[in-house]
Design a protein around this motif. Structure first.
Motif, PDB file in Angstrom:
ATOM      1  N   ILE A  35      31.631  21.182  -2.696  1.00  0.00           N
ATOM      2  CA  ILE A  35      31.122  21.377  -1.346  1.00  0.00           C
ATOM      3  C   ILE A  35      30.055  22.466  -1.301  1.00  0.00           C
ATOM      4  CG2 ILE A  35      32.846  23.035  -0.598  1.00  0.00           C
ATOM      5  CD1 ILE A  35      32.741  20.976   1.941  1.00  0.00           C
ATOM      6  N   ARG A  36      30.140  23.379  -2.242  1.00  0.00           N
ATOM      7  CA  ARG A  36      29.126  24.417  -2.308  1.00  0.00           C
ATOM      8  C   ARG A  36      27.751  23.823  -2.563  1.00  0.00           C
ATOM      9  NH1 ARG A  36      30.903  29.150  -6.071  1.00  0.00           N
ATOM     10  NH2 ARG A  36      30.868  30.913  -4.647  1.00  0.00           N
ATOM     11  N   ALA A  37      27.705  22.852  -3.445  1.00  0.00           N
ATOM     12  CA  ALA A  37      26.426  22.204  -3.756  1.00  0.00           C
ATOM     13  C   ALA A  37      25.848  21.553  -2.513  1.00  0.00           C
ATOM     14  CB  ALA A  37      26.628  21.165  -4.854  1.00  0.00           C
ATOM     15  N   ILE A  38      26.712  20.936  -1.705  1.00  0.00           N
ATOM     16  CA  ILE A  38      26.273  20.291  -0.475  1.00  0.00           C
ATOM     17  C   ILE A  38      25.729  21.340   0.499  1.00  0.00           C
ATOM     18  CG2 ILE A  38      26.950  18.860   1.479  1.00  0.00           C
ATOM     19  CD1 ILE A  38      27.575  17.221  -0.750  1.00  0.00           C
ATOM     20  N   ALA A  39      26.458  22.438   0.609  1.00  0.00           N
ATOM     21  CA  ALA A  39      26.046  23.476   1.547  1.00  0.00           C
ATOM     22  C   ALA A  39      24.646  23.965   1.204  1.00  0.00           C
ATOM     23  CB  ALA A  39      27.043  24.632   1.515  1.00  0.00           C
ATOM     24  N   GLN A  40      24.347  24.007  -0.077  1.00  0.00           N
ATOM     25  CA  GLN A  40      23.033  24.484  -0.469  1.00  0.00           C
ATOM     26  C   GLN A  40      21.936  23.453  -0.194  1.00  0.00           C
ATOM     27  OE1 GLN A  40      24.146  25.646  -4.323  1.00  0.00           O
ATOM     28  NE2 GLN A  40      24.692  27.703  -3.640  1.00  0.00           N
ATOM     29  N   SER A  41      22.239  22.180  -0.394  1.00  0.00           N
ATOM     30  CA  SER A  41      21.186  21.181  -0.226  1.00  0.00           C
ATOM     31  C   SER A  41      20.906  20.901   1.248  1.00  0.00           C
ATOM     32  CB  SER A  41      21.558  19.885  -0.940  1.00  0.00           C
ATOM     33  OG  SER A  41      22.676  19.308  -0.317  1.00  0.00           O
ATOM     34  N   ASN A  42      21.802  21.298   2.116  1.00  0.00           N
ATOM     35  CA  ASN A  42      21.595  21.099   3.545  1.00  0.00           C
ATOM     36  C   ASN A  42      20.528  22.040   4.096  1.00  0.00           C
ATOM     37  OD1 ASN A  42      22.000  20.539   6.322  1.00  0.00           O
ATOM     38  ND2 ASN A  42      23.522  22.133   6.448  1.00  0.00           N
ATOM     39  N   PRO A  44      17.395  23.120   3.282  1.00  0.00           N
ATOM     40  CA  PRO A  44      15.988  22.762   3.525  1.00  0.00           C
ATOM     41  C   PRO A  44      15.790  21.917   4.782  1.00  0.00           C
ATOM     42  CG  PRO A  44      16.612  22.206   1.281  1.00  0.00           C
ATOM     43  CD  PRO A  44      17.827  22.718   1.945  1.00  0.00           C
ATOM     44  N   TYR A  45      16.681  20.977   5.006  1.00  0.00           N
ATOM     45  CA  TYR A  45      16.590  20.117   6.184  1.00  0.00           C
ATOM     46  C   TYR A  45      16.675  20.953   7.445  1.00  0.00           C
ATOM     47  CZ  TYR A  45      18.112  16.659   9.675  1.00  0.00           C
ATOM     48  OH  TYR A  45      18.244  15.887  10.786  1.00  0.00           O
ATOM     49  N   PHE A  46      17.682  21.785   7.473  1.00  0.00           N
ATOM     50  CA  PHE A  46      17.894  22.564   8.670  1.00  0.00           C
ATOM     51  C   PHE A  46      16.754  23.529   8.930  1.00  0.00           C
ATOM     52  CE2 PHE A  46      19.816  26.031  11.085  1.00  0.00           C
ATOM     53  CZ  PHE A  46      20.112  25.303  12.208  1.00  0.00           C
ATOM     54  N   GLN A  47      16.252  24.138   7.868  1.00  0.00           N
ATOM     55  CA  GLN A  47      15.128  25.064   8.021  1.00  0.00           C
ATOM     56  C   GLN A  47      13.909  24.365   8.607  1.00  0.00           C
ATOM     57  OE1 GLN A  47      14.257  27.002   4.365  1.00  0.00           O
ATOM     58  NE2 GLN A  47      15.655  28.690   4.788  1.00  0.00           N
ATOM     59  N   ALA A  48      13.664  23.155   8.131  1.00  0.00           N
ATOM     60  CA  ALA A  48      12.503  22.417   8.615  1.00  0.00           C
ATOM     61  C   ALA A  48      12.656  22.054  10.095  1.00  0.00           C
ATOM     62  CB  ALA A  48      12.283  21.180   7.776  1.00  0.00           C
ATOM     63  N   VAL A  49      13.856  21.649  10.477  1.00  0.00           N
ATOM     64  CA  VAL A  49      14.105  21.321  11.890  1.00  0.00           C
ATOM     65  C   VAL A  49      13.895  22.559  12.755  1.00  0.00           C
ATOM     66  CG1 VAL A  49      15.855  20.607  13.566  1.00  0.00           C
ATOM     67  CG2 VAL A  49      15.694  19.451  11.381  1.00  0.00           C
ATOM     68  N   TYR A  50      14.428  23.644  12.280  1.00  0.00           N
ATOM     69  CA  TYR A  50      14.333  24.902  13.012  1.00  0.00           C
ATOM     70  C   TYR A  50      12.875  25.316  13.195  1.00  0.00           C
ATOM     71  CZ  TYR A  50      15.055  29.860  13.997  1.00  0.00           C
ATOM     72  OH  TYR A  50      15.041  31.100  14.569  1.00  0.00           O
TER      73      TYR A  50
ATOM     74  N   ARG B   7       1.698  16.585  -0.680  1.00  0.00           N
ATOM     75  CA  ARG B   7       3.080  16.778  -1.051  1.00  0.00           C
ATOM     76  C   ARG B   7       3.953  16.054  -0.025  1.00  0.00           C
ATOM     77  NH1 ARG B   7       5.757  22.090  -0.271  1.00  0.00           N
ATOM     78  NH2 ARG B   7       7.845  21.770  -1.058  1.00  0.00           N
ATOM     79  N   LEU B   8       4.867  15.254  -0.511  1.00  0.00           N
ATOM     80  CA  LEU B   8       5.760  14.524   0.385  1.00  0.00           C
ATOM     81  C   LEU B   8       7.192  14.996   0.169  1.00  0.00           C
ATOM     82  CD1 LEU B   8       6.407  12.155   2.354  1.00  0.00           C
ATOM     83  CD2 LEU B   8       6.669  10.735   0.340  1.00  0.00           C
ATOM     84  N   ARG B   9       7.836  15.307   1.268  1.00  0.00           N
ATOM     85  CA  ARG B   9       9.255  15.669   1.186  1.00  0.00           C
ATOM     86  C   ARG B   9      10.032  14.817   2.169  1.00  0.00           C
ATOM     87  NH1 ARG B   9      10.854  21.579   2.035  1.00  0.00           N
ATOM     88  NH2 ARG B   9       9.477  21.384   3.828  1.00  0.00           N
ATOM     89  N   ILE B  10      11.119  14.234   1.724  1.00  0.00           N
ATOM     90  CA  ILE B  10      12.007  13.518   2.633  1.00  0.00           C
ATOM     91  C   ILE B  10      13.335  14.255   2.612  1.00  0.00           C
ATOM     92  CG2 ILE B  10      13.153  11.334   3.169  1.00  0.00           C
ATOM     93  CD1 ILE B  10      10.916   9.889   1.770  1.00  0.00           C
ATOM     94  N   LEU B  11      13.703  14.812   3.753  1.00  0.00           N
ATOM     95  CA  LEU B  11      14.914  15.619   3.815  1.00  0.00           C
ATOM     96  C   LEU B  11      15.945  14.957   4.716  1.00  0.00           C
ATOM     97  CD1 LEU B  11      13.255  19.114   4.411  1.00  0.00           C
ATOM     98  CD2 LEU B  11      13.837  18.061   2.236  1.00  0.00           C
ATOM     99  N   THR B  12      17.169  14.903   4.247  1.00  0.00           N
ATOM    100  CA  THR B  12      18.262  14.459   5.102  1.00  0.00           C
ATOM    101  C   THR B  12      19.280  15.601   5.129  1.00  0.00           C
ATOM    102  OG1 THR B  12      19.713  13.552   3.419  1.00  0.00           O
ATOM    103  CG2 THR B  12      17.936  12.131   4.170  1.00  0.00           C
ATOM    104  N   PRO B  13      20.192  15.571   6.099  1.00  0.00           N
ATOM    105  CA  PRO B  13      21.159  16.667   6.152  1.00  0.00           C
ATOM    106  C   PRO B  13      21.975  16.784   4.873  1.00  0.00           C
ATOM    107  CG  PRO B  13      21.268  15.375   8.148  1.00  0.00           C
ATOM    108  CD  PRO B  13      20.363  14.641   7.199  1.00  0.00           C
ATOM    109  N   GLU B  14      22.192  15.652   4.210  1.00  0.00           N
ATOM    110  CA  GLU B  14      23.093  15.698   3.062  1.00  0.00           C
ATOM    111  C   GLU B  14      22.395  16.071   1.753  1.00  0.00           C
ATOM    112  OE1 GLU B  14      24.684  11.917   3.753  1.00  0.00           O
ATOM    113  OE2 GLU B  14      26.471  12.663   4.766  1.00  0.00           O
ATOM    114  N   ARG B  15      21.110  15.821   1.674  1.00  0.00           N
ATOM    115  CA  ARG B  15      20.437  16.115   0.408  1.00  0.00           C
ATOM    116  C   ARG B  15      18.920  16.157   0.602  1.00  0.00           C
ATOM    117  NH1 ARG B  15      20.730  10.073  -2.370  1.00  0.00           N
ATOM    118  NH2 ARG B  15      20.711   8.996  -0.394  1.00  0.00           N
TER     119      ARG B  15
END
Lengths: 293, 139
Positions: A35-42, A44-50, B7-15
């Motif tokens: 789950i730690r790995a998941i927490a880390q990969s989340n 970038p997405y959240f930062q971009a939304v923010y 540069r292209l990035r595709i981000l989803t919440p999971e990965r």
């Protein structure tokens, strides 16, 4: 003093328990890694939304951020706990924190994730709202959607004036802190402060004049639920990581305690055995001397 | 003129679903289909559930991805797609998509209130996108 037989039985039973706690610890450790790995990969997405929210808010007026602004009314609290116990103070800490920090019992509406939290608050006679299935150890985003929709609907319908989430934030394996975070209403200031930080992190982002299609308001209306989803997902992942961390620590100390008790009992057992042998020898010697005499 | 690639990035919440250089992307925005080349003006646009095409010249191929609701942030040298779910064609579970399609159809037939209809429509759209991307054979 207990007989050797009794001590032996206790040692065996404690060793059995120790095996269980040790296995639970190992399982938690493995799950925590995942789950730690998941927490880390989340992140970038959240930062971009923010970041996108920040840039839109710089262009738009206040009123786009929130729907109906209520001055009074109920407050909703989303509590995130687990279904299972044996995780040290994991569940109790969140529940206690929330109970302490909420205003009045009558104005609170409790939404729950996880059975433990629901049981805690229903026992104490709180008004309970929706209950959500506990996500798996590694939460899936689809599960978040349901919570996200419910939270958005609740706020937009104007039945509550504010929404908080109580969860356990994951510091590291050994320390997890129960945290209360405000979800709604959104505050403009929350997005202003972060912008400098974001820019220094992404050095390639100069001030660009962003265009929005169909328009800033429409884009923002679409992003807010996503932002909320990102927060909720992060909160669930962190809670899940904390649960595993808490269980790992709890089970680790349980295993150690079991070892301590085992050591003590083994000592007792050896003493008892020694005493028994000594007694037998004395009896034999006495018997022999009685025959001679 | 900017570089030939961006540069292209595709981000989803999971990965982080995809990260790399691309020559062009084509996708379905809410306002219509959009093709983005390097040096595009800054634009943030909403994207509906659709197929997302990535063109990379050096490998001489087009990659198709199913994406489901989100938004794209376009800068001259960078495109970031934020979406709740993205799938490669081989990741798509066709049977599940078919079932979802039927379910959505049923719900559309027994019309409920406004919100349900909207959700059913979105579900339908997602299922159709999955099926479309799965069977997509190239331009």
């Amino acid at each position: 003093m207990a007989t050797t037989r009794e001590i032996q039985l206790r040692i065996r039973s404690i060793k059995g328990t120790q095996q269980i706690t040790r296995a639970m610890k190992l399982v938690s450790t493995a799950k925590l890694q995942k789950i730690r790995a998941i927490a880390q990969s989340n992140t970038p997405y959240f930062q971009a939304v923010y970041q996108t929210m920040c840039s839109i808010l710089a262009l738009t007026g206040d009123d786009v951020l929130n729907g109906p602004m209520l001055q009074s009314g109920k407050s909703a609290y989303l509590v995130i706990t687990s279904d299972r116990g044996l995780a040290g103070g994991y569940n109790a800490n969140v529940c206690k924190l929330l109970e302490r920090s909420m205003g009045s019992k009558e104005d609170a509406l409790i939404l729950t994730v996880g059975r433990r939290g629901r049981e805690y608050f229903s026992r104490r006679g709180f008004t309970l709202g929706q209950h959500f299935e506990t996500p798996a150890e590694v939460p899936e985003y689809s599960g978040v959607r349901q919570i996200q929709d419910a939270v958005m609907d609740l706020y937009r319908s104007g039945t509550v004036k504010e929404i908080y989430v109580a969860y356990t934030s994951f510091q590291n394996t050994l320390s997890q802190t129960a945290t209360l975070m405000k979800l709604f209403p959104l505050q403009r200031e929350d997005f202003m402060g972060g912008e400098d930080e974001q820019e220094s992190k992404h050095g390639t982002m100069p001030h660009v004049l962003m265009n929005f299609e169909p328009g800033p308001e429409a884009v923002l209306a679409n992003i807010i639920p996503r932002y909320m989803g990102g927060i909720l997902y992060g909160v669930l992942v962190e809670s899940s990581a904390s649960e595993q961390g808490a269980r790992m620590t709890a089970m680790d100390s349980a295993t150690e305690n079991a070892q301590d008790i085992c050591d003590k009992l083994t000592l007792q057992y050896n003493r008892a055995r020694q005493g028994h042998i000594t007694q037998e020898i004395t009896e034999i010697v006495n018997g022999a001397s009685a025959l001679e005499g | 003129m900017a570089d030939k690639q961006f540069r292209l990035r595709i981000l989803t919440p999971e990965r982080v679903f995809y990260e790399g250089m691309a020559d062009m992307v084509i996708f379905q925005g809410v306002e219509g289909e959009l093709g983005v080349l390097p040096g595009h003006i800054p634009l943030t646009t909403l994207i509906s559930s659709s197929s997302f095409h990535i063109l990379t010249e050096d490998k001489n191929k087009t990659a198709v991805v199913a994406v489901h609701e989100g938004f794209v942030e376009i800068l001259p040298d960078q495109v970031t797609l934020l979406t709740e779910a993205a799938e490669w064609p081989e990741e798509i579970d066709v049977e599940r998509a078919e079932r979802a399609k039927e379910r959505a159809q049923k719900r559309l037939d027994n019309s409920g209130d406004g919100l349900d209809i909207k959700r059913a429509q979105l579900a339908m759209q997602r299922a159709l996108t999955r099926l479309h991307v799965h069977t997509y054979k190239g331009v």
